[in-house]
Design a protein around this motif. Sequence first.
Motif, PDB file in Angstrom:
ATOM      1  N   THR A  14      71.620 -31.414 -23.171  1.00 32.66           N
ATOM      2  CA  THR A  14      70.781 -30.696 -24.118  1.00 32.66           C
ATOM      3  C   THR A  14      70.283 -31.622 -25.212  1.00 32.66           C
ATOM      4  N   SER A  58      60.867 -25.905 -19.449  1.00 30.15           N
ATOM      5  CA  SER A  58      61.207 -24.971 -20.525  1.00 30.15           C
ATOM      6  C   SER A  58      60.289 -23.751 -20.529  1.00 30.15           C
ATOM      7  N   HIS A  62      64.292 -21.832 -18.227  1.00 31.70           N
ATOM      8  CA  HIS A  62      65.153 -22.682 -19.053  1.00 31.70           C
ATOM      9  C   HIS A  62      66.366 -23.222 -18.293  1.00 31.70           C
TER      10      HIS A  62
END
Length: 209
Positions: A14, A58, A62
């Motif tokens: 992330t 995205s 996601h």
Amino acid sequence: MIKVNRGLRSVLKTISVCAVLAAPLAACGPLQMPLEDRTGNDQWLDTQIKSGILGEFSKVDHTYLMDVNVDIWKQNVMVTGMVDSKGKYYDVTSLVKQDTRIKNVYDHLVIADQETIDSYHKAEDEYGKNAVPTDSATQSVSDVWIESQIKALLLAEKGVSSVNYRWQSVQNIVYMMGEAQTEEELNKVLSIVRRIKGVTKVVSHISVA
């Protein structure tokens, strides 16, 4: 919906995704990074391409940001990870291939059932960087640990420029790309990775300068 309990691997990924998506370098033009054997223009293009792919991920789903790895070297893209349907597989590969600046796509994306994917993430969460899980009879060596070993060993090895390589471990299979300066360096890198505990196979897309 993104699962937030995917452990260290997901946290690190992330951070990496956010860094790429937020990187101002893509808008600033070529920038030379002297330690890598890529020109400033190559680095700039690679950053643009990767940020574009992750941006599309995205928008569409996601979960692709967590389940799919995208590595790039001189406009060659390597895709690894697991998705739970053919639809998602074709979705991901089509999103990757739409950038005309990409020279080659090395597709190693695996289709697996959701139970397998969930079990994989659970195991990675539970064992993290441990080399051998408590229940080693049923769980393989952690991919996070394998990747950390590759980084440490290549960084420490004389005659190897670790910054010129990209790698991912998925279910103990290591996928690599990048550029060696000589055949000797290439052989040394592959030998090091193959000897790491738990590695069952090495797939190489490493070129020689």
